[in-house]
Motif scaffolding. Sequence first.
Motif, PDB file in Angstrom:
ATOM      1  N   GLN A  26       0.816  -1.211   0.000  1.00 48.76           N
ATOM      2  CA  GLN A  26       0.000   0.000   0.000  1.00 48.76           C
ATOM      3  C   GLN A  26       0.857   1.272   0.000  1.00 48.76           C
ATOM      4  O   GLN A  26       0.360   2.357  -0.317  1.00 48.76           O
ATOM      5  CB  GLN A  26      -0.955   0.018   1.199  1.00 48.76           C
ATOM      6  CG  GLN A  26      -0.295   0.096   2.564  1.00 48.76           C
ATOM      7  CD  GLN A  26       0.029  -1.276   3.135  1.00 48.76           C
ATOM      8  OE1 GLN A  26       0.074  -2.263   2.397  1.00 48.76           O
ATOM      9  NE2 GLN A  26       0.253  -1.343   4.433  1.00 48.76           N
ATOM     10  N   LEU A  64      -9.083   0.067  -5.537  1.00 51.37           N
ATOM     11  CA  LEU A  64      -8.181   0.766  -4.618  1.00 51.37           C
ATOM     12  C   LEU A  64      -8.957   1.630  -3.631  1.00 51.37           C
ATOM     13  O   LEU A  64      -8.613   1.714  -2.441  1.00 51.37           O
ATOM     14  CB  LEU A  64      -7.198   1.632  -5.417  1.00 51.37           C
ATOM     15  CG  LEU A  64      -6.202   0.881  -6.295  1.00 51.37           C
ATOM     16  CD1 LEU A  64      -5.433   1.841  -7.189  1.00 51.37           C
ATOM     17  CD2 LEU A  64      -5.230   0.075  -5.445  1.00 51.37           C
ATOM     18  N   TRP A 124      -3.885   6.351   2.653  1.00 52.98           N
ATOM     19  CA  TRP A 124      -2.963   6.200   1.519  1.00 52.98           C
ATOM     20  C   TRP A 124      -1.807   7.182   1.655  1.00 52.98           C
ATOM     21  O   TRP A 124      -0.637   6.793   1.495  1.00 52.98           O
ATOM     22  CB  TRP A 124      -3.700   6.435   0.204  1.00 52.98           C
ATOM     23  CG  TRP A 124      -4.583   5.307  -0.211  1.00 52.98           C
ATOM     24  CD1 TRP A 124      -5.946   5.245  -0.114  1.00 52.98           C
ATOM     25  CD2 TRP A 124      -4.176   4.064  -0.787  1.00 52.98           C
ATOM     26  NE1 TRP A 124      -6.404   4.051  -0.592  1.00 52.98           N
ATOM     27  CE2 TRP A 124      -5.345   3.297  -1.017  1.00 52.98           C
ATOM     28  CE3 TRP A 124      -2.949   3.517  -1.129  1.00 52.98           C
ATOM     29  CZ2 TRP A 124      -5.318   2.023  -1.574  1.00 52.98           C
ATOM     30  CZ3 TRP A 124      -2.915   2.250  -1.688  1.00 52.98           C
ATOM     31  CH2 TRP A 124      -4.082   1.516  -1.904  1.00 52.98           C
ATOM     32  N   TRP A 143      -5.077  -3.291   7.055  1.00 53.87           N
ATOM     33  CA  TRP A 143      -5.051  -3.429   5.601  1.00 53.87           C
ATOM     34  C   TRP A 143      -5.264  -4.889   5.216  1.00 53.87           C
ATOM     35  O   TRP A 143      -4.710  -5.792   5.836  1.00 53.87           O
ATOM     36  CB  TRP A 143      -3.701  -2.977   5.046  1.00 53.87           C
ATOM     37  CG  TRP A 143      -3.530  -1.482   5.008  1.00 53.87           C
ATOM     38  CD1 TRP A 143      -3.003  -0.699   5.993  1.00 53.87           C
ATOM     39  CD2 TRP A 143      -3.872  -0.609   3.934  1.00 53.87           C
ATOM     40  NE1 TRP A 143      -3.007   0.616   5.614  1.00 53.87           N
ATOM     41  CE2 TRP A 143      -3.526   0.709   4.338  1.00 53.87           C
ATOM     42  CE3 TRP A 143      -4.430  -0.792   2.670  1.00 53.87           C
ATOM     43  CZ2 TRP A 143      -3.732   1.820   3.527  1.00 53.87           C
ATOM     44  CZ3 TRP A 143      -4.631   0.312   1.861  1.00 53.87           C
ATOM     45  CH2 TRP A 143      -4.288   1.599   2.278  1.00 53.87           C
TER      46      TRP A 143
END
Length: 610
Positions: A259, A285, A415, A346
């Motif tokens: 990521q 995403l 992100w 994640w």
Amino acid sequence: MSIETVDSIGYVVALEGTKIRVNLLEGHKGQLASHRRGVSSVSQPGDLIGLDAGTNLVIARVTDMAFVDPDKAHSSNVGTMNVTDTPLRQLIAYSVGYVFQEGDTRKFISENWKLPTLGAKAIPLSSDYLETIYGVNEDEKGSTIELGRDSRTKTTSINAGLNSLLSRHLAVLGSTGYGKSNFNALLSQRIREKFTKSRIVIFDINGEYTDAFIGQKRVKETILGSISPPSTNSAGFAPVAPPPIFDGKYPVYHQIPYQAFGYAGLIKLLRPSDKTQLPALRNALKSLHMVCTCQNGLIWTAETIPPSTTANWFELVDDCRQDGQDHLSQWLKKLRSNALGHFPTWPPFKALANLVAEFGCQAFTPQGASKRDAFSYGNVLSLVKIIQQLVDDPRFNNVVNLSGGQAITNPATMWNKEVENEVDYIFGKKSGEPQDWDVHIINLKNIADDHAPMILGSLLEMYSDVLFKRGQDQNYPTMLLLEEAHHYLRDPFAEEGTQLKAYERLAKEGRKFNCSLLVSTQRPSELSSTVLAMCSNWISLRLTNERDINALRHAIENGNEHTLSEISGLPRGDAIGFGSTFNIPVRFTIDKAEPSPKSSDAAFASIWST
């Protein structure tokens, strides 16, 4: 040295544009010209010669030497010269600039429009004149780096001003075994010695630069890849605390969390087609934080509708099966609109394949119900296969952490946080923040050749994203040394020509954001032509391939055919430098880096004979 006090070695007999013909006096024979300040060679093409032009001294580079019959040089005995049967020795030279006196200092101007008059005397150049010609601008004399000595006389040091050398990128070119790594190590060492707050990041493809920094402080080595010690952490494997003096024995083994590549980096990594695959990948995403995996490896998403406390679960699949597709449209709509809660960690990288398949294969029946459509699935199948192949590839798994599990605290910034953390680790923190290294060697020996363009291209994508977002004032000046750049500063996947590539944007805009590229390669013909064209300084060691020399010919500004013709015959350790930091193209012998990088030739004879 005054021009008037130097005996001439010849005189100008013809001017043809910038082409100058000089007849040598009989006593010099076209060999060496001596004077009180030393000896200058005028014995071969490439040498420099001075030509009196009143208040200026025109500097010309010799390109040809020949015997000329006297009757052709002085027809009908015109003038005071006596014509004999001995042929004259004649030089052909081209003006490269002129030296003039300004107060107590001499200055050199690299302009070829100024020419001597007919009959002007030709004089040899002393070392102080050569230092003026090869020297740096007045405003950079306090920030010079010595690169070596001129190849002709070995008496004049060749220096470069740091700002003019790095501000517009530097290309170091040369065939294998001719000294590229030595030059890169030498330049990095001398920058460190003179500029104690410098920051250098080295992409070390073959693991050869560690030896060049042994014994220095604030040097860190990271090996991209994993080992198998008992304890690990999310950023990589817990290293042994290195000593303050770098000895090369305690590298940090580091895996890049998938990521951390970010949106742009993962798109670069997976190379989706623009029309059908890219929209599905973007939706995938965007939805990653709303899915999870269970113990059997299946990928799920869920929601809890109050007042119920029981979660409703929906399985996401990657094979376009017909089971459980009735409510597919509702779940995808919630994922697309970010209407579901996020999970605390994640998911694994393979979840992307399931999300891409579901977003890509969605269709509707005539009655309005959702279904998985095989035809639509076929449009994204190749992208799903790429993701699955990367998951199953142990070489890729060794370098990139695909397991997930890192904490997600805020979906809105997740992100950016991951990308910035990785950029801080690899490329250094922004201005004003404490940094525990000045030189970071990124050892890339574990990256497979076929993965290098993807992984390193994605790393540069990640870096450029953060660099330009931070702005000009928050980026610490950094030199990025890209060794063997033809492996990854290229386009091996036939992408669209209009697609923006991070390394090309770094080459075009990076200087404004305090990023300098040192691009080192054996094959300039295989490198991005945009990156080559954006380099304003060139150090070329020996190149023999015609395609490589042509790539250089098309990219450089102030090199000429004579300069290019020398490149294919340079001995080991010699280079030709040209560009904005050099007044004229200069051939020099590179100093030896101490300690040297681990790039020496194999000792076949000594090893095989024992």
